[in-house]
Enzyme design. Sequence first.
Site, mmCIF file in Angstrom:
data_model
loop_
_atom_site.group_PDB
_atom_site.id
_atom_site.type_symbol
_atom_site.label_atom_id
_atom_site.label_comp_id
_atom_site.label_asym_id
_atom_site.label_seq_id
_atom_site.Cartn_x
_atom_site.Cartn_y
_atom_site.Cartn_z
ATOM 1 N N ASN A 85 0.844 -1.188 0.000
ATOM 2 C CA ASN A 85 0.000 0.000 0.000
ATOM 3 C C ASN A 85 0.882 1.241 0.000
ATOM 4 O OD1 ASN A 85 -2.407 -1.562 0.217
ATOM 5 N ND2 ASN A 85 -1.991 -1.846 2.406
ATOM 6 N N GLY A 91 -4.305 2.808 2.067
ATOM 7 C CA GLY A 91 -4.305 2.021 3.294
ATOM 8 C C GLY A 91 -2.954 1.848 3.951
ATOM 9 N N HIS A 98 6.951 -1.925 2.771
ATOM 10 C CA HIS A 98 6.731 -3.309 3.175
ATOM 11 C C HIS A 98 5.840 -3.993 2.157
ATOM 12 C CE1 HIS A 98 3.768 -0.712 5.177
ATOM 13 N NE2 HIS A 98 2.902 -1.699 5.080
HETATM 14 P P1 AMP Z 1 -0.059 -1.129 5.904
HETATM 15 O O1 AMP Z 1 -1.359 -0.815 6.590
HETATM 16 O O2 AMP Z 1 -0.176 -1.602 4.508
HETATM 17 O O3 AMP Z 1 0.913 0.017 6.084
HETATM 18 O O4 AMP Z 1 0.533 -2.371 6.689
HETATM 19 C C1 AMP Z 1 1.074 -2.267 7.962
HETATM 20 C C2 AMP Z 1 0.926 -3.607 8.599
HETATM 21 O O5 AMP Z 1 1.758 -3.647 9.740
HETATM 22 C C3 AMP Z 1 -0.506 -3.912 9.092
HETATM 23 O O6 AMP Z 1 -0.980 -5.076 8.438
HETATM 24 C C4 AMP Z 1 -0.318 -4.127 10.597
HETATM 25 O O7 AMP Z 1 -1.133 -5.148 11.103
HETATM 26 C C5 AMP Z 1 1.153 -4.459 10.696
HETATM 27 N N1 AMP Z 1 1.765 -4.167 11.971
HETATM 28 C C6 AMP Z 1 1.655 -3.035 12.699
HETATM 29 N N2 AMP Z 1 2.390 -3.125 13.822
HETATM 30 C C7 AMP Z 1 2.982 -4.350 13.799
HETATM 31 C C8 AMP Z 1 3.861 -5.038 14.666
HETATM 32 N N3 AMP Z 1 4.300 -4.491 15.812
HETATM 33 N N4 AMP Z 1 4.270 -6.280 14.329
HETATM 34 C C9 AMP Z 1 3.830 -6.847 13.184
HETATM 35 N N5 AMP Z 1 3.007 -6.244 12.309
HETATM 36 C C10 AMP Z 1 2.582 -5.014 12.613
#
Ligand code: AMP
Length: 112
Positions: A85, A91, A98
């Site tokens: 994203n 989103g 990532h």
């Molecule tokens: P996005 O919303 O595409 O930026 O994805 C960020 C992702 O990071 C989301 O799916 C969250 O659930 C994940 N996330 C946030 N904090 C953590 C964490 N501490 N450990 C693992 N995943 C995380």
Amino acid sequence: MSDCLFCKIISGEIPSSKVYEDDVCYAFNDIAPQAPTHFLVVPKTHIGSVAEVDGGNSAAVAHIFEVIAKLTKEMGVESYRVVSNIGEQAGQSVPHLHFHVLAGRDMTWPPG
Ligand code: AMP
């Protein structure tokens, strides 16, 4: 970046469920999985999003896709979705590049 959540996960300052690590990238399970398999692969160098990929850092992105291919093969996952994203409207909630790797359930298109 000192205030970046994923930089803190990479450094170990914030714990994570590690899936894989090498000199270039780090992979860990998503804390809020959206599929039976849901992990994230991030470059160790801070890049904000795909929008910041250029000739100076694209080798890390290519490497990440090699790692995704290798990890999914090792896991026996043949069908999966890779998502990145970019920006709030799409989103993106964490401003460190990532790639979500999602598998293990039927998926729909277009995505919501
Ligand atoms: P996005 O919303 O595409 O930026 O994805 C960020 C992702 O990071 C989301 O799916 C969250 O659930 C994940 N996330 C946030 N904090 C953590 C964490 N501490 N450990 C693992 N995943 C995380």
